[in-house]
Scaffold this motif. Structure first.
Motif, PDB file in Angstrom:
ATOM      1  N   GLU A 237      18.650 -20.091  12.846  1.00  8.08           N
ATOM      2  CA  GLU A 237      17.921 -19.718  11.620  1.00  8.08           C
ATOM      3  C   GLU A 237      16.555 -20.393  11.539  1.00  8.08           C
ATOM      4  O   GLU A 237      15.664 -19.927  10.826  1.00  8.08           O
ATOM      5  N   LYS A 238      16.386 -21.525  12.249  1.00  8.36           N
ATOM      6  CA  LYS A 238      15.115 -22.253  12.143  1.00  8.36           C
ATOM      7  C   LYS A 238      14.100 -21.804  13.187  1.00  8.36           C
ATOM      8  O   LYS A 238      12.941 -22.196  13.123  1.00  8.36           O
ATOM      9  N   CYS A 239      14.553 -21.029  14.156  1.00  5.51           N
ATOM     10  CA  CYS A 239      13.656 -20.620  15.239  1.00  5.51           C
ATOM     11  C   CYS A 239      12.815 -19.415  14.816  1.00  5.51           C
ATOM     12  O   CYS A 239      13.337 -18.427  14.313  1.00  5.51           O
ATOM     13  N   THR A 240      11.494 -19.540  15.029  1.00  6.52           N
ATOM     14  CA  THR A 240      10.582 -18.437  14.669  1.00  6.52           C
ATOM     15  C   THR A 240      10.148 -17.653  15.903  1.00  6.52           C
ATOM     16  O   THR A 240       9.261 -16.814  15.821  1.00  6.52           O
ATOM     17  N   LYS A 241      10.743 -17.997  17.049  1.00  3.09           N
ATOM     18  CA  LYS A 241      10.377 -17.347  18.320  1.00  3.09           C
ATOM     19  C   LYS A 241       8.895 -17.544  18.641  1.00  3.09           C
ATOM     20  O   LYS A 241       8.216 -16.638  19.128  1.00  3.09           O
ATOM     21  N   CYS A 242       8.399 -18.748  18.337  1.00  2.00           N
ATOM     22  CA  CYS A 242       6.989 -19.027  18.608  1.00  2.00           C
ATOM     23  C   CYS A 242       6.705 -19.122  20.115  1.00  2.00           C
ATOM     24  O   CYS A 242       5.575 -18.963  20.548  1.00  2.00           O
ATOM     25  N   GLY A 243       7.746 -19.433  20.901  1.00  2.00           N
ATOM     26  CA  GLY A 243       7.587 -19.431  22.363  1.00  2.00           C
ATOM     27  C   GLY A 243       7.086 -20.740  22.948  1.00  2.00           C
ATOM     28  O   GLY A 243       6.887 -20.850  24.158  1.00  2.00           O
ATOM     29  N   ILE A 244       6.873 -21.769  22.101  1.00  3.61           N
ATOM     30  CA  ILE A 244       6.336 -23.044  22.616  1.00  3.61           C
ATOM     31  C   ILE A 244       7.300 -23.678  23.626  1.00  3.61           C
ATOM     32  O   ILE A 244       6.890 -24.154  24.681  1.00  3.61           O
ATOM     33  N   CYS A 245       8.604 -23.655  23.304  1.00  4.69           N
ATOM     34  CA  CYS A 245       9.596 -24.279  24.198  1.00  4.69           C
ATOM     35  C   CYS A 245       9.545 -23.660  25.589  1.00  4.69           C
ATOM     36  O   CYS A 245       9.719 -24.337  26.603  1.00  4.69           O
ATOM     37  N   LYS A 246       9.300 -22.370  25.630  1.00  6.69           N
ATOM     38  CA  LYS A 246       9.240 -21.649  26.902  1.00  6.69           C
ATOM     39  C   LYS A 246       8.023 -22.094  27.708  1.00  6.69           C
ATOM     40  O   LYS A 246       8.093 -22.282  28.907  1.00  6.69           O
ATOM     41  N   MET A 278       8.185 -30.744  21.348  1.00  4.45           N
ATOM     42  CA  MET A 278       7.108 -29.792  21.067  1.00  4.45           C
ATOM     43  C   MET A 278       7.477 -28.696  20.068  1.00  4.45           C
ATOM     44  O   MET A 278       6.590 -28.072  19.484  1.00  4.45           O
ATOM     45  N   CYS A 279       8.775 -28.432  19.887  1.00  3.94           N
ATOM     46  CA  CYS A 279       9.175 -27.399  18.925  1.00  3.94           C
ATOM     47  C   CYS A 279       8.671 -27.812  17.537  1.00  3.94           C
ATOM     48  O   CYS A 279       8.986 -28.893  17.046  1.00  3.94           O
ATOM     49  N   PRO A 280       7.873 -26.981  16.884  1.00  4.17           N
ATOM     50  CA  PRO A 280       7.225 -27.416  15.638  1.00  4.17           C
ATOM     51  C   PRO A 280       8.051 -27.192  14.379  1.00  4.17           C
ATOM     52  O   PRO A 280       7.500 -27.239  13.277  1.00  4.17           O
ATOM     53  N   TYR A 281       9.340 -26.921  14.492  1.00  2.00           N
ATOM     54  CA  TYR A 281      10.148 -26.647  13.301  1.00  2.00           C
ATOM     55  C   TYR A 281      11.282 -27.657  13.142  1.00  2.00           C
ATOM     56  O   TYR A 281      12.075 -27.873  14.069  1.00  2.00           O
ATOM     57  N   GLU A 282      11.310 -28.264  11.980  1.00  2.00           N
ATOM     58  CA  GLU A 282      12.267 -29.323  11.646  1.00  2.00           C
ATOM     59  C   GLU A 282      13.704 -28.914  11.983  1.00  2.00           C
ATOM     60  O   GLU A 282      14.146 -27.835  11.582  1.00  2.00           O
TER      61      GLU A 282
HETATM   62  S1  SF4 Z   1       9.703 -23.873  20.068  1.00  2.00           S
HETATM   63 FE1  SF4 Z   1      11.351 -23.953  18.554  1.00  2.00          FE
HETATM   64  S2  SF4 Z   1      10.794 -22.381  17.071  1.00  2.00           S
HETATM   65 FE2  SF4 Z   1       9.547 -22.004  18.878  1.00  2.00          FE
HETATM   66  S3  SF4 Z   1      10.743 -20.489  20.056  1.00  2.00           S
HETATM   67 FE3  SF4 Z   1      11.303 -22.517  20.807  1.00  2.00          FE
HETATM   68  S4  SF4 Z   1      13.123 -23.089  19.644  1.00  2.00           S
HETATM   69 FE4  SF4 Z   1      12.141 -21.392  18.555  1.00  2.00          FE
END
Ligand code: SF4
Ligand code: SF4
Ligand code: SF4
Length: 302
Positions: A237-246, A278-282
């Motif tokens: 629910e907290k993931c916005t699919k921003c793609g930073i982790c990738k 690096m994931c920017p969501y708490e």
């Molecule tokens: S960095 Fe965090 S919020 Fe962004 S896609 Fe990855 S898991 Fe989701």
């Protein structure tokens, strides 16, 4: 902005410090002639419970390639990305490489008319010191320190003013080509190619490293749900699919981004925690140890 940048690398700095401490510990173990069989058992046994933590936080070869990455970043040269298909193929290839090493060792053993009749004690001794079993210690080659407590030809690349220098796998290359005159050119080619590839791609060697392969095989036992104590966890629910982790993952693991939520169980992950820092969501990504959160992502955008 600078504060955000510093905060986003605090685990990376801690990891670097831990890697250096373990490098010193491993050097000390080498000086006292640590039993290699014991070392193999400890590394593979621990992997069952803590995943590839060894690769992310302990392995000296991992430290060397991370330092090469640091140099590249300092020089402001951008890394290159392997295609997803090639990356996945390399990760699969590691199982084939491991199988070839292990099956060759046992094939050589059974083809030798003397060895299979050895008593158990001698068998174990041979495992440690003599071919073909010595080649199993290819799995320990990433632990080779750059400065060695031995003089050439016992594993060192070269000697300078009484100090022996080496590099991962050079000891095994020296053992394989001992007396042939090929040791230096082969070792030099290997070191040059490895350094160049590590400069271009993050953790290049780790994508098909024999030790990473074996650790990944042990990791497969994650089917025993009780065994792994340390793992990444994602809250969907907290993931916005921003793609930073990738983007930030050194071995280009995609599961953290693609998985809907829950435990991240891929054996490609070496638990470096770059994605978590690096994931920017708490609370979106967490490192959990036996159900307790050790470290989690923070909302550092605010
Ligand atoms: S960095 Fe965090 S919020 Fe962004 S896609 Fe990855 S898991 Fe989701
Ligand atoms: S994959 Fe191999 S070289 Fe990379 S960190 Fe793991 S053991 Fe070390
Ligand atoms: S998925 Fe995250 S913890 Fe695993 S290797 Fe990639 S960045 Fe490191």
């Amino acid at each position: 902005m600078r504060i955000l940048k510093d905060r986003s690398r605090r685990v990376s700095h801690l990891r670097l410090a831990v890697q250096v401490v373990f490098l010193l510990v491993i050097y000390e173990l080498a000086t006292i002639g640590m039993d290699k069989i014991l070392l193999l058992l400890v590394i593979f046994g621990a992997t069952l419970f803590i995943g590839r933590f060894f690769c992310g936080w302990i392995c000296p070869f991992g430290l060397y390639v991370d330092l090469i990455t640091l140099l590249r970043r300092t020089l402001r040269v951008r890394h290159r990305i392997l295609s997803e298909r090639l990356n996945r193929s390399l990760h699969k290839l590691r199982y084939v490489i491991a199988l070839v090493i292990v099956s060759s060792v046992f094939l050589l053993f059974y083809m030798n008319p003397v060895l299979p009749s050895q008593a158990f004690f001698e068998f174990v001794m041979r495992l440690q010191f003599y071919p073909p079993f010595r080649y199993l210690f290819l799995f320990l080659s990433p632990l080779e320190t750059l400065i060695l407590p031995f003089a050439p030809p016992f594993g060192a690349f070269f000697e300078l003013q009484g100090v022996s220098f080496s590099f991962p796998y050079v000891g095994e290359i020296a053992a394989l080509f001992y007396g042939s005159g090929l040791t230096f050119p082969i070792a030099f080619t290997f070191v040059s190619l490895t350094v160049a590839a590590s400069f271009t791609f993050r953790r290049f060697w780790c994508r098909f490293c024999p030790t990473g392969i074996s650790l990944a095989i042990v990791n497969r036992f994650r089917g025993f749900r009780w065994a792994p104590l340390l793992h990444l966890y994602k809250v969907e629910e907290k993931c916005t699919k921003c793609g930073i982790c990738k983007r930030v993952c050194p071995p280009q693991v995609l599961e953290v981004y693609e998985k809907k939520g829950g435990r991240i169980e891929t054996s490609m992950c070496m638990l470096c925690l770059r994605c978590v820092e690096m994931c920017p969501y708490e609370d979106c990504l967490k490192l959990e140890l036996a159900g307790r959160t050790l470290f989690k992502s923070r909302n550092w955008l605010e």
